[in-house]
Structures are given as C-alpha cells and as structure tokens.
Design an enzyme around this catalytic site. Structure first.
Site, PDB file in Angstrom:
ATOM      1  N   THR A 515       0.645  -1.145   0.026  1.00  0.00           N
ATOM      2  CA  THR A 515      -0.029   0.188  -0.153  1.00  0.00           C
ATOM      3  C   THR A 515       1.042   1.247   0.073  1.00  0.00           C
ATOM      4  O   THR A 515       0.735   2.172   0.861  1.00  0.00           O
ATOM      5  CB  THR A 515      -0.910   0.075   1.207  1.00  0.00           C
ATOM      6  OG1 THR A 515      -1.646  -1.292   1.083  1.00  0.00           O
ATOM      7  CG2 THR A 515      -2.216   1.087   1.080  1.00  0.00           C
ATOM      8  N   HIS A 516       1.925   1.234  -1.001  1.00  0.00           N
ATOM      9  CA  HIS A 516       2.745   2.473  -0.972  1.00  0.00           C
ATOM     10  C   HIS A 516       2.654   2.928  -2.478  1.00  0.00           C
ATOM     11  O   HIS A 516       3.470   2.537  -3.441  1.00  0.00           O
ATOM     12  CB  HIS A 516       4.091   2.011  -0.949  1.00  0.00           C
ATOM     13  CG  HIS A 516       4.466   1.421   0.248  1.00  0.00           C
ATOM     14  ND1 HIS A 516       5.752   0.622   0.709  1.00  0.00           N
ATOM     15  CD2 HIS A 516       3.750   1.564   1.493  1.00  0.00           C
ATOM     16  CE1 HIS A 516       5.716   0.240   2.015  1.00  0.00           C
ATOM     17  NE2 HIS A 516       4.427   0.676   2.477  1.00  0.00           N
ATOM     18  N   ASN A 517       1.336   3.621  -2.652  1.00  0.00           N
ATOM     19  CA  ASN A 517       0.895   4.212  -4.076  1.00  0.00           C
ATOM     20  C   ASN A 517       1.559   5.585  -3.923  1.00  0.00           C
ATOM     21  O   ASN A 517       0.907   6.528  -3.022  1.00  0.00           O
ATOM     22  CB  ASN A 517      -0.430   4.196  -4.299  1.00  0.00           C
ATOM     23  CG  ASN A 517      -1.011   2.780  -3.980  1.00  0.00           C
ATOM     24  OD1 ASN A 517      -1.401   2.388  -2.581  1.00  0.00           O
ATOM     25  ND2 ASN A 517      -1.090   1.864  -4.999  1.00  0.00           N
TER      26      ASN A 517
END
Lengths: 589, 226
Positions: A515-517
């Site tokens: 979840t590193h957008n």
C-alpha cells in the site's frame, strides 16, 4: 438543497496522518480549522481484545479499508487497453475512517536518503544522462534531505519511533544504518527486541559484509510520552499489527496522537462521515472558495467555505479531487503535457522464503515493523553501472505475525490440498523465515492517473483510472535484488529454499503487494512538470495545498510514511511562517 | 453398514414428511446439534457438492477430521448467506467485460451467485462425463475434476472455472483457520494443526523467553474470552 456553512480559515479533507498533523499545527497557530473525514470516527477505545484478534474480519474481509462498493478506481496496464473497475481490494489497501491508513499500518518509518532527494542530479552526475531510459521521468525532489531533516526528526518524535541511528551529525553509529543521511539525534526509543529470524538475518548479512540494522518502528519498544504529551503503551508483539488497530495504543497512529492533540484546541472541529465531492473554485479558477461534501449518514449536501483548502486524503483521493475539481491541468502522456495524474509510482516488491527443519520461529510473536534490514542495495549505495538500472531496494527479514489464513508457507513442490498439503503445512508453519525486497519505482511516461470515461462512484462522479505497468528498469531491478535476497537466504543454510520469483510485467492488481502508492500530484521545481511546488502548494490554485505520497516524484526503496510525515510538517511550517503573512503563491513562476 | 449419503437421508426426510425416523449412523450419533449442521444458503444438491469438495481438499486423516466435520462447509454456507456472499464491499456496477487476468474479478456475480452457478455447471459436467454427481465420483475422478478446476481447464457453462476455484479454495482455507466463531475451525483444530496460539497474544516477554523454542499452549479463540 445545499446548506452553506460558516466560513472557516482552513478546511482539511481527510483525517489520517497528514490531516491530523495539519489540524494540530494550524489550530495551534490560532486558525479555525475543520477536518472532514469520509469514514467513521475512531478513538483510543476503538479496539479491544479478543475481538481485534480476528484475522478473517480485519485481514481478509478488510474491515478497516476503503469500501470499493462506493468508490474504487479502474485499472489497465497500458493506454491501448480498456480500463475495468477494481471490483475487490487486492494489490493495495487504502484506509478509511479517522486515522486513515495510519490505523492499520505496520509502522515502518524511514527517512529517504539524501540521494533520493536529489535523484536526477545524482544519477546524471555518476552515470551520465544517457543512463536514464527514454520514458523515465526522473526528477530531483524540490527540497533537499538537509532541508527536510528537522521535519523528519519532528515526525519521528511525535510517532515515538523505535530504532538505532546510523549517522548522528556525520558520525557513523555502530548498529545503525551507515548509509543514512546525517540526523540531529538518536531515535526517541531503542529498537524492538529481536526475533530469532532477526538474529539469523543479522548474523548472515554481517558475515556477507553487509550492514544490518533494526527496522525503524512506530511500534513502541517501551512506554512513551511524545512531545505533545500523548502517552503510548509498550508493544506486546501480538502479531496483529498490519491490517489491525492496536488495542495497547502501542502503534503510533493519528487517531491516538496528532488528532486528539489537535482536538484540545477549541478552534479545531472534526466531522466524520463527510465525503468531499469537490473543491469549489472562484470563477477565474485561480482561487478555491471551499469544498462541497455529502453526509454519508443523511445524504445532505453541504458547502464549507474556507480561505485555505488542504487535501489530506490518501494519494488517490487527493488526485481524484484535483481532477474532479479542475485544479491544475490533467496529465496527457501522448503529448507529455499537464501535471495532475503524472508520476504515479508503486513498489517493486518480492518475497523470499526459506524453511529450516530445526528452527522454531514462533511467527505469531511479532510486531508490524519488527525485523532487520540492509540498505547496501538501496538508493545509490552500490554501483549501478554494471547492473544497468536505476533505483534499489531495502532488503529485510520481517517478523510481523503468523496469522494462519494469510501467513503460512510450504516448500516448493507441495500439493495445494489433501493430506500431503496438511502434513507440509503442519510441518513448516513454525519453521519458515520470510525475507522481502522492497524495490523503488521510477515515474514512467505511460504510468499515470486520470478520470475514467465510463465508470462512476456512488456519488455519480467518474472513477479515477490507473494506467500502470512494470518497466524494463523494474524487471532488471527485481531480477538483481531478488537474487541478492535469495543468496542471503541460501547463506543461512535452510533445509528448503523457496523459489526465486522476481517481478515481471504485466503488473497485476490482484495479489497484495504494497500500500505504497505514490505520485499523481508530484512536487517539483517546474510548474510545467509538477502539480505542486516545494511547499506542496498547488502551482495553479495557491490556496490549495496537497499532502501525502502523491507529492513524491518517485517511490524509493523505503516505506513512504516517514517522508509523508516530514513533508507535512515542512508544509505546515511554510504555511505558518510564510503563507499566512502573505497569502498567495510561495514561489513565483 | 450401508453408507447412506447425507443427501439421501435429507431427501428421504423431506419426501415422507417431518417427524419420520431417519436412519442414524454411528457417525451421525456424534454429530453436532442439528442447528450447527443446518444450512442457510446451500440447497440439498449444493450441500452434497460442497461437503464432498471440502472433504476432498481437507480429508479426514491422522492430522484432522474431515473438512465437513471441522465445520468448513458450514463456514462457507454462513459466508455466502451473509453480507460477503451478497457482494458487500464489492463494486458490482456495469458495464462488464472479461478483461485481462491482471484486472482481476470482473463477473457481475456476487460470491453467492458465483457458487450457485458454478456448482450447477460442475455437476452438469460430472453428469455428462462421468454419469454421476460430484459427491459420488471415485476419489481419482474427483481429483481430476478439482485439478482441472484449479487450473481453469474445466469447461463450464456460463462461469469461469478459475474464478470459482480461487474463491472456493480461499474460503476453504478461511474455514480451516478463521476463528471458530464463524463456524469452521471446529475445536480450533486448524490452529492446533499448525500450532497457532489464537487470541491471547501478549508476547513482550515470550519473544525473549521462547526465542527459538517451542511454545506449546492450548489455543484460545474469541468466544473463550467473551
């Protein structure tokens, strides 16, 4: 009918880490501040044992994450394809509700390296301009590591990070990361207690000549009172961190730190269940007049006028609101013009598993950020000439839990069901060591965000469309660094070694990866190439500031939250000390 | 002793009306109370399929009782009857297109409807190819069907085999390892299988004392502490 509310000084959209920090900093400055959050309220009483130890509810059915039945995005690998909706969560898990993704994060809190902050200059300087692939949009960050250092420090102390410094004012510290940029002082808390996997990884990487250090953690290694007087408990190593809230208040999260600290100020008010649909602009399009939102409890629509609008949603939400509101020019990859939606990046992540007959790992004793990492292959800490790609990765051993639905592995060749599967599962659950490669990702011309022409959300608004694929650079990086990790695992002498499976195109939105957008509304020096200036202020609508990883010009090989926190304190400081004295563009074009 | 298939028992009961004596096997005598074995979503044919499917993936052996005895089919039934099965937290609006594998699930069906269609399609295949329903196939034939499903090779009317298998496989694992409050993982036997201690998890001292050593405890679930 829309109810027009009384004008405030500041409206903040989104109440996670960035919204909470802004609420605290700007209400401390005496401004009237309203914080709008589309999800539910949360407090320090929100989670309790035994109900929080429910893997199905939180880690499989996604209780704390965004509800895609109401709003999602569409996805395709390349512009020639038709984008289709992400009908279920998979590859990434954005949060929802007060505290945002800061409620369910693991707490890994890094600083980017000085190299990351000056990426293009450093790459050109060491390898030459021709080293940069044609469609790679490589840029320097518009603020240096040294400029951001005090703000990294501030976030680390608010969040009570447990770790070991590697470089204090230029002096290398034993046991820390020798590659890191100089920091003013030690972490506020000592490292967490090591697991067996941590010890094995440390021993082996030391032998191989690398430089292991404890992963910096927002899990408290001891009871801690932060500079705002907020008390945090000691981590219990329960193994229910990522995807869960912490009942012990031992994981720094916005809903137990910056948000309650902001709520001490009478001039800050928090409104949950308020879904912002638009930033309203004056007729000339150069000034925001406030925001429109819908109460998701009653369906009523409100207009909240404000002098200053600060977008603090998850990166996707910020970019979506900018596109829906007409803030800045949408990016067009064909003509390579426009800025909003540009520079979307992800993480090139892989996992290596090793199985040890005679080692009991007790994987259920863990913490979100417990583990050991090496930075020898991150940033520009090694010579990229021979490997022919740009970027790097943090390579680490993680002991974050052994929850049996999602966190169990069997050696290669095991059948997927039946007695043999059961035997292997029983045999190896407690004997598996997991390592991860968290690779950086550079902006590329055809990886971007825009509005979808077909699909709509529950408010009748166009969904955001993601066009994204891994590039040749990503494949080279993953092949090299997954091999490095695999070799480390082999050097530990496992009974069985898991397969080596580097990332290759096409990227899939189905399996969870990270979840590193990042990117989509990037900060830069040039208004023609970036949506935000170096204070994360919109170049186009100067009373709009946009916080979050959307501002990153590239995604590094580190978890992004440390830099997100630092950038938010940096921007808050600029608003307080510069913008309020003379509202308008902080940099003139 | 004659092995009467569960479906036949239930069909007989239905055919001759409530209150008639049902043949009771020794296994049935030890079965959980009727409410815990009663299905909310699956019909009789679907029950026959899902119990056989679950028991094929999780057979009775030295390690655990069968998947059905562990409550996994009941777990799946409850999930399908509830909000998840009806499509909660899914984006279900059209238009629909098959898309690429990378774009993920693109059917207009919520999970409950996918199960219903897929079970019907698998049974149609079994009838056409083997002349018998899935639960009456020989173990080797069943393995063939499950293997083909898992590789997306089974030609099914209307629904993609792969999408169904991926969902059903994940649900079986959930039913084995989720907290027993959801109806599966009976007596925490899924947790005992691997040595997961459950919900008591204050390990700040254990992580030092038991570093590298076995940590044998009787697992506790949510209901044990509620």
């Amino acid at each position: 009918m829309t109810t027009k509310l009384k004008e405030v000084d500041v409206v903040i959209v989104g109440m996670g880490w960035t919204g909470g920090i802004m609420a605290k900093e700007l209400s401390d400055a005496g401004l009237t501040v309203v914080g709008l959050e589309r999800g539910a309220p949360r407090s320090d009483a929100g989670f309790s044992v035994p109900m929080i130890r429910d893997e199905l509810r939180y880690a499989v059915r996604n209780e704390l994450f965004m509800d895609v039945s109401r709003d999602t995005l569409t996805f395709r690998n390349k512009p020639a394809e038709r984008a289709l909706p992400m009908r279920r969560l998979g590859s990434f898990l954005p949060g929802e509700g007060v505290g945002g993704a800061g409620v369910h994060w693991n707490g890994q809190t890094y600083r980017l390296s000085p190299h990351d902050h000056a990426l293009r200059s450093r790459v050109e300087g060491r390898y030459g301009k021709s080293f940069i692939p044609q469609d790679m949009q490589l840029a320097d960050w518009p603020m240096s590591y040294a400029e951001l250092e005090p703000y990294y420090d501030k976030f680390e102390y608010v969040a009570g990070i447990s770790g070991k410094a590697g470089n204090i004012a230029g002096r290398i510290q034993e046991g820390g990361n020798p590659f890191e940029g100089p920091r003013a002082r030690e972490y506020p808390n000592p490292p967490l207690k090591p697991s067996l996997a941590s010890e094995m990884f440390t021993e082996t990487t030391n032998k191989l000549g690398y430089h292991p250090f404890p992963r910096p953690a927002a899990n408290m290694s001891r009871p801690y009172t932060n500079p705002d007087g907020i008390q945090l408990g000691e981590c219990q190593y329960c193994g229910f961190c990522e995807n869960f809230g912490c009942e012990a208040n031992a994981k720094a999260s916005p809903h137990i730190t910056v948000i309650p600290a902001a709520l001490r100020n009478k001039n800050f008010s928090l409104k949950p269940y308020a879904w912002v649909t638009r930033v309203n602009l004056a007729p000339d399009g150069k000034r925001a007049t406030g925001v429109s939102y819908t109460s998701v409890l009653t369906g009523e629509e409100f207009e909240q006028p404000a002098s200053l609008v600060i977008l603090c949603a998850y990166g996707f939400g910020n970019v979506h609101l900018m596109l829906l509101s007409g803030i800045g020019k949408p990016y067009d990859p064909v003509s390579d013009t426009g800025t909003v939606g540009k520079g979307y990046c992800y993480q090139v992540a892989t996992v290596v598993q090793a199985f040890f007959d005679d080692r009991n790992f007790n994987p259920f004793m863990g913490a979100g950020s417990l583990g050991v990492v090496i930075d020898d292959f991150n940033g520009d800490n090694f010579d990229h000439g021979p490997v022919g790609y740009i970027g790097g990765a943090s390579i680490y051993s993680a002991s974050l839990g052994g929850r049996p639905i999602n966190q169990r592995a069997v050696p290669p060749g095991t059948p997927r069901w039946g007695t043999e599967w059961k035997k292997a599962t029983a045999r190896w659950y407690n004997h598996t060591l997991q390592m991860s490669v968290q690779g950086s990702n550079m902006a590329s011309r055809y990886n971007y965000l825009d509005l979808d022409p077909t699909y709509r959300n529950a408010f009748g608004l166009p969904l955001m469309r993601m066009t994204y694929n891994f590039t040749d650079n990503d494949e080279k990086l993953s092949a090299h660094l997954t091999t490095v990790a695999h070799d480390i695992a082999r050097a530990m002498g496992p009974t069985h070694l898991g397969p080596k499976t580097p990332r290759r195109a096409p990227y899939s939105i189905v399996p969870y990866q990270s979840t590193h957008n990042t990117g989509g509304a990037i900060a830069g020096h040039d208004p023609g190439k970036s949506a935000l200036n170096r204070y994360l202020q919109s170049w186009d609508v100067p009373n709009v500031f946009v916080m979050g990883a959307n501002a990153f010009p590239h995604n590094s090989g580190y978890n992004p939250t440390g830099a997100v926190g630092a950038l938010t304190y940096w921007a808050a400081d600029a608003i307080r000390t510069k913008y309020l004295k003379d509202p308008g563009p902080l940099l003139h074009t | 002793m004659v092995d009467i298939a569960r479906r036949d028992v239930l069909t007989m009961a239905g055919a001759v009306g409530v209150g008639v004596a049902i043949p009771v096997s020794s296994a049935a005598a030890e079965a959980p109370p009727a409410a815990a074995r009663s299905y909310q979503f699956f019909d009789l044919n679907e029950v026959a399929f899902i119990e056989a499917f679950v028991d094929h993936l999780i057979p009775a052996d030295d390690l655990t009782p069968s998947g059905t005895e562990l409550g996994i089919s009941i777990y799946i039934d409850r999930q399908l009857a509830g909000a998840w099965g009806r499509g909660a937290r899914m984006y279900l609006l059209g238009p629909w297109a098959a898309g690429t594998a990378q774009q993920g699930y693109q059917l207009p069906l919520p999970p409950a409807d996918l199960y219903r269609c897929a079970i019907r399609a698998v049974e149609a295949h079994c009838a056409a190819v083997h002349g018998a329903s899935f639960d009456r196939l020989q173990p080797a034939q069943r393995q063939q069907i499950v293997q083909a499903l898992s590789e997306g090779r089974l030609p099914l009317q209307e629904v993609p085999a792969q999408a169904f298998f991926d969902m059903a496989y994940a649900n079986v694992m959930e039913g084995l390892f989720a907290d027993p409050i959801y109806g599966g993982n009976k007596n925490k036997q899924g947790w005992k299988l691997v040595g997961f201690p459950g919900v008591i998890a204050a390990h700040a001292e254990n992580i030092e004392h038991f570093r590298g050593k076995p940590y044998p405890v009787e697992p506790l679930g949510i209901a044990d502490l509620s």
